[in-house]
Motif scaffolding. Sequence first.
Motif, PDB file in Angstrom:
ATOM      1  N   UNK B  57       0.784  -1.294  -0.027  1.00  0.00           N
ATOM      2  CA  UNK B  57      -0.098  -0.212   0.150  1.00  0.00           C
ATOM      3  C   UNK B  57       0.819   1.368   0.156  1.00  0.00           C
ATOM      4  N   UNK B  58       0.519   2.236  -0.809  1.00  0.00           N
ATOM      5  CA  UNK B  58       1.474   3.344  -1.006  1.00  0.00           C
ATOM      6  C   UNK B  58       0.429   4.515  -1.340  1.00  0.00           C
ATOM      7  N   UNK B  59       0.780   5.621  -0.899  1.00  0.00           N
ATOM      8  CA  UNK B  59       0.040   6.849  -1.084  1.00  0.00           C
ATOM      9  C   UNK B  59       1.011   8.021  -1.355  1.00  0.00           C
ATOM     10  N   UNK B  60       0.414   8.886  -2.214  1.00  0.00           N
ATOM     11  CA  UNK B  60       1.334  10.105  -2.351  1.00  0.00           C
ATOM     12  C   UNK B  60       0.660  11.559  -2.343  1.00  0.00           C
ATOM     13  N   UNK B  61       1.234  12.581  -1.861  1.00  0.00           N
ATOM     14  CA  UNK B  61       0.893  13.836  -1.992  1.00  0.00           C
ATOM     15  C   UNK B  61       0.540  14.079  -3.609  1.00  0.00           C
ATOM     16  N   UNK B  62      -0.372  15.011  -3.678  1.00  0.00           N
ATOM     17  CA  UNK B  62      -0.642  15.385  -5.133  1.00  0.00           C
ATOM     18  C   UNK B  62       0.551  16.063  -5.679  1.00  0.00           C
ATOM     19  N   UNK B  63       1.176  17.082  -4.871  1.00  0.00           N
ATOM     20  CA  UNK B  63       2.333  17.456  -5.380  1.00  0.00           C
ATOM     21  C   UNK B  63       3.384  16.698  -5.951  1.00  0.00           C
ATOM     22  N   UNK B  64       3.534  15.465  -5.485  1.00  0.00           N
ATOM     23  CA  UNK B  64       4.500  14.734  -5.998  1.00  0.00           C
ATOM     24  C   UNK B  64       4.203  13.409  -6.966  1.00  0.00           C
ATOM     25  N   UNK B  65       2.662  13.309  -7.049  1.00  0.00           N
ATOM     26  CA  UNK B  65       2.296  12.108  -7.656  1.00  0.00           C
ATOM     27  C   UNK B  65       2.606  12.249  -9.068  1.00  0.00           C
ATOM     28  N   UNK B  66       3.324  10.959  -9.632  1.00  0.00           N
ATOM     29  CA  UNK B  66       3.782  10.717 -10.705  1.00  0.00           C
ATOM     30  C   UNK B  66       5.459  11.049 -11.026  1.00  0.00           C
ATOM     31  N   UNK B  67       5.893  11.672 -10.082  1.00  0.00           N
ATOM     32  CA  UNK B  67       7.054  12.130  -9.877  1.00  0.00           C
ATOM     33  C   UNK B  67       8.234  11.420  -9.206  1.00  0.00           C
ATOM     34  N   UNK B  68       7.694  10.966  -7.863  1.00  0.00           N
ATOM     35  CA  UNK B  68       8.363  10.303  -6.967  1.00  0.00           C
ATOM     36  C   UNK B  68       7.753   9.088  -6.764  1.00  0.00           C
ATOM     37  N   UNK B  69       8.711   8.050  -6.210  1.00  0.00           N
ATOM     38  CA  UNK B  69       8.452   6.633  -5.798  1.00  0.00           C
ATOM     39  C   UNK B  69       9.067   6.371  -4.662  1.00  0.00           C
ATOM     40  N   UNK B  70       8.020   5.996  -3.716  1.00  0.00           N
ATOM     41  CA  UNK B  70       8.450   5.275  -2.375  1.00  0.00           C
ATOM     42  C   UNK B  70       8.733   3.849  -2.628  1.00  0.00           C
ATOM     43  N   UNK B  71       9.677   3.237  -1.896  1.00  0.00           N
ATOM     44  CA  UNK B  71       9.895   1.907  -1.919  1.00  0.00           C
ATOM     45  C   UNK B  71      10.767   1.573  -0.468  1.00  0.00           C
ATOM     46  N   UNK B  72      10.793   0.309  -0.191  1.00  0.00           N
ATOM     47  CA  UNK B  72      11.567  -0.143   1.077  1.00  0.00           C
ATOM     48  C   UNK B  72      12.058  -1.459   0.724  1.00  0.00           C
ATOM     49  N   UNK B  73      13.196  -1.885   1.442  1.00  0.00           N
ATOM     50  CA  UNK B  73      13.758  -2.973   1.301  1.00  0.00           C
ATOM     51  C   UNK B  73      13.591  -3.638   2.721  1.00  0.00           C
ATOM     52  N   UNK B  74      12.926  -4.509   3.210  1.00  0.00           N
ATOM     53  CA  UNK B  74      12.749  -5.042   4.889  1.00  0.00           C
ATOM     54  C   UNK B  74      13.930  -5.689   5.204  1.00  0.00           C
TER      55      UNK B  74
END
Lengths: 109, 117
Positions: B57-74
Motif C-alpha cells: 500500500x502506497x500513497x502520495x501527496x498530489x504535489x509529487x504524484x507521478x514524479x516520486x516513488x517510495x519503496x522499501x527493502x525490509x
Amino acid sequence: SYVLTQPPSVSVAPGQTARITCGGNNIGSKSVHWYQQKPGQAPVLVVYDDSDRPSGIPERFSGSNSGNTATLTISRVEAGDEADYYCQVWDSSSDHHVVFGGGTKLTVL
Amino acid sequence: QVQLVESGGGLVKPGGSLRLSCAASGFTFSDYYMSWIRQAPGKGLEWVSYISSSGSTIYYADSVKGRFTISRDNAKNSLYLQMNSLRAEDTAVYYCAKVTLWYFDLWGRGTLVTVSS
C-alpha cells in the motif's frame, strides 16, 4: 481536502500556560497529534491521540479535542519550550491522508 | 539505538533526479508503515508519501504524484524515495518517519535537497 488551521504565533511569559489551537471541521471526531520542532532540529512527537504523551515528554504537555478545535496546552512554560508546534491528523476520507496544520511559533517572553 | 538516518540529498538541476535513502535501526522495521515528510526553507511540514509494512500500500501527496516513488527493502531495513523531474519547489529538508497508528513517533534528522540551476 481537510484543512487544519493554527494561529501563526503564541506568546507567553515563563511559568504561565500556553494554549495552541488547531481548528478543523469536526476535528473532535478525529485523533489529533502534536509535534514540537526546535530550530535546526527534526520534529518530536509531544502528544498523540488527542491527549496521550510519549514516554519522556513532561506532564506539562497535555492535549484536548472537541467539536471543531483541538488544543495543545503547555503548563508552567519554560524557555526551552520555545519552538514551532504542528498539529496533524490522518484523514482516511481523502486522498491526502496525512494533514498537518500550518504550525504555531511559541515565543517565551 | 532506535534511529532513522537519511542520506542522498544534495544539489540537483531542475528536471533532474535524486534518490534518498533512510536507514532504520533499533526496531523491527518490517512491522511498521514508513513515510517521507518534507519541509521547505522557512515553511511548515508537508507530507510526501507513505508505504505499508509490506510495501503493498502506497500513497502520495498530489504535489509529487507521478514524479516520486517510495519503496522499501525490509531485508536491509531501508526506506527509499526516488525523485524524478525535480522542480525548484521540491527544495526542502526531507525527513523519513516511522508511522505508529497514524502518527509519526520517530523522525530522522533529515537530508537537504536543493533544486537549482
